[in-house]
Design an enzyme around this catalytic site. Structure first.
Site, PDB file in Angstrom:
ATOM      1  CG  ASP A  93       2.939  17.851 -49.546  1.00 19.73           C
ATOM      2  OD1 ASP A  93       2.977  16.773 -48.937  1.00 19.73           O
ATOM      3  OD2 ASP A  93       1.872  18.446 -49.811  1.00 19.73           O
TER       4      ASP A  93
ATOM      5  CG  ASP B  43      -1.590  13.259 -50.523  1.00 18.52           C
ATOM      6  OD1 ASP B  43      -2.223  12.751 -51.454  1.00 18.52           O
ATOM      7  OD2 ASP B  43      -0.908  12.602 -49.707  1.00 18.52           O
TER       8      ASP B  43
HETATM    9  O1  C5P Z   1       1.483  14.181 -49.024  1.00 21.88           O
HETATM   10  P1  C5P Z   1       1.071  14.927 -47.781  1.00 21.88           P
HETATM   11  O2  C5P Z   1       2.171  15.043 -46.783  1.00 21.88           O
HETATM   12  O3  C5P Z   1       0.395  16.210 -48.103  1.00 21.88           O
HETATM   13  O4  C5P Z   1      -0.072  13.946 -47.142  1.00 21.88           O
HETATM   14  C1  C5P Z   1      -0.743  14.191 -45.981  1.00 21.88           C
HETATM   15  C2  C5P Z   1      -2.167  14.644 -46.183  1.00 21.88           C
HETATM   16  O5  C5P Z   1      -3.071  13.554 -46.163  1.00 21.88           O
HETATM   17  C3  C5P Z   1      -2.527  15.526 -45.025  1.00 21.88           C
HETATM   18  O6  C5P Z   1      -2.531  16.863 -45.390  1.00 21.88           O
HETATM   19  C4  C5P Z   1      -3.893  15.027 -44.533  1.00 21.88           C
HETATM   20  O7  C5P Z   1      -4.892  16.022 -44.596  1.00 21.88           O
HETATM   21  C5  C5P Z   1      -4.244  13.881 -45.437  1.00 21.88           C
HETATM   22  N1  C5P Z   1      -4.683  12.706 -44.672  1.00 21.88           N
HETATM   23  C6  C5P Z   1      -5.830  12.042 -45.057  1.00 21.88           C
HETATM   24  N2  C5P Z   1      -6.247  10.932 -44.367  1.00 21.88           N
HETATM   25  C7  C5P Z   1      -5.532  10.460 -43.337  1.00 21.88           C
HETATM   26  C8  C5P Z   1      -4.350  11.110 -42.938  1.00 21.88           C
HETATM   27  C9  C5P Z   1      -3.956  12.232 -43.644  1.00 21.88           C
HETATM   28  O8  C5P Z   1      -6.473  12.473 -46.026  1.00 21.88           O
HETATM   29  N3  C5P Z   1      -5.944   9.384 -42.707  1.00 21.88           N
HETATM   30 MG    MG Z   2       0.077  18.104 -48.689  1.00 24.27          MG
END
Ligand code: C5P
Ligand code: MG
EC number: 3.1.3.91
Length: 286
Positions: free
Chosen positions: A38, A40
């Protein structure tokens, strides 16, 4: 074997099983290994000096190219949906449609901001994003031993690629599948390309047509890195898995979520902002 496993941040429910998997992966050798990670809050840091670090979405949300009104709306979405995302008492079935709602609404808002493709590098440079300590060693080791790393992210591909490019680790063995921006002819963001990837559909359903795992079908040893319960399915498209080691970063709501993480991840790293354990395991294996 791996001294880093003695760190106080490490929790393992079945230590003998974990050591067995690590030994088996070492026996199979680097030519059978692939890493699936993954991005983030797994490769990037969750916090620094008591402050939260941004996700790839947050980097844009907080940047100068988003209007004050847009910032407020994106923050409201985060405050509403993030607690749902990490709630250990809701089922994945309950969460899935809500995550689609969050991503769709956020991407619609971002798409109204006239974000320029040419501004992304500067936005990333000006952000507070940080990769976890030890990222250099991780990427360098994998590159040196020709081990492919697949970054499977529900974040924003254009932003996370820029982060690893600026960190000078975007080597040829790094592959990314994520949500990519679609720009018009003048380089202005108009929408996001499909299929939408959110926290709880990180599986084969969004990899149709990539052939990535098919091409690596000989790589039957897997190290999976994630921070969410949704990351556990990232290797589902691998045609034949002989050994898989799942390492989970438990960053937030540690007490409430510990039980579920310990049941699902082989190794749980609690509030550990480093890649020490992953690097230690790779140093032993490679
Ligand atoms: O790379 P990863 O799959 O971890 O990215 C998704 C993350 O981004 C999620 O865990 C979510 O908390 C975050 N997110 C965010 N803003 C959004 C959508 C998702 O910070 N609009
Ligand atoms: Mg993540």
């Amino acid at each position: 074997m791996v001294p880093e496993l003695e760190k106080p941040t490490v929790r393992i429910l079945r230590p003998e099983r974990v050591l067995g998997i690590i030994r088996a992966i070492k026996e199979q050798g680097s030519s059978k290994l692939q890493v699936i990670s993954d991005f983030d809050m797994t490769l990037s840091r969750f916090g620094c000096n008591g402050r939260r670090c941004p996700t790839s979405h947050n980097i844009l949300d907080n940047s100068r190219v988003v209007s004050e009104d847009g910032k407020k709306k994106l923050k409201d979405l985060l405050h509403y949906y993030y607690p749902i995302e990490i709630d250990p008492n809701r089922t994945l079935e309950e969460k899935r449609p809500l995550m689609v709602e969050w991503w769709t609404r956020a991407h619609d808002l971002l798409s109204q901001q006239k974000i320029q493709k040419g501004d992304i590098a500067q936005i990333v440079r000006e952000s507070d994003v940080m990769l976890r300590d030890g990222f250099n060693e991780l990427f360098d080791q994998l590159y040196k031993y020709n081990v492919p790393i697949f970054i499977f992210s529900a974040g924003i591909g254009d932003v996370l690629e820029e982060i690893i490019r600026q960190a000078n680790v975007f080597y040829s063995n790094v592959n990314v599948v994520s949500n990519y921006m679609d720009f018009d002819d003048s380089g202005v963001l108009k929408c996001f390309k499909g299929p939408l990837i959110h926290t709880y559909n990180k599986n084969n359903s969004v990899l149709q047509g990539t052939e990535y795992f098919q091409q690596l079908s000989g790589r039957t040893s897997i190290i999976l890195l994630g921070d969410s319960m949704g990351d556990l399915t990232m290797a589902d498209g691998v045609p034949s898995v002989e050994n898989i080691l799942k390492i989970g970063f438990l960053n937030d709501k540690v007490e409430e979520r510990r039980g579920k993480y310990l049941d699902s991840y082989d190794i749980v790293l609690e509030s550990d902002e480093t890649l020490d354990v992953v690097n230690g395991i790779l140093r032993y294996i490679l």
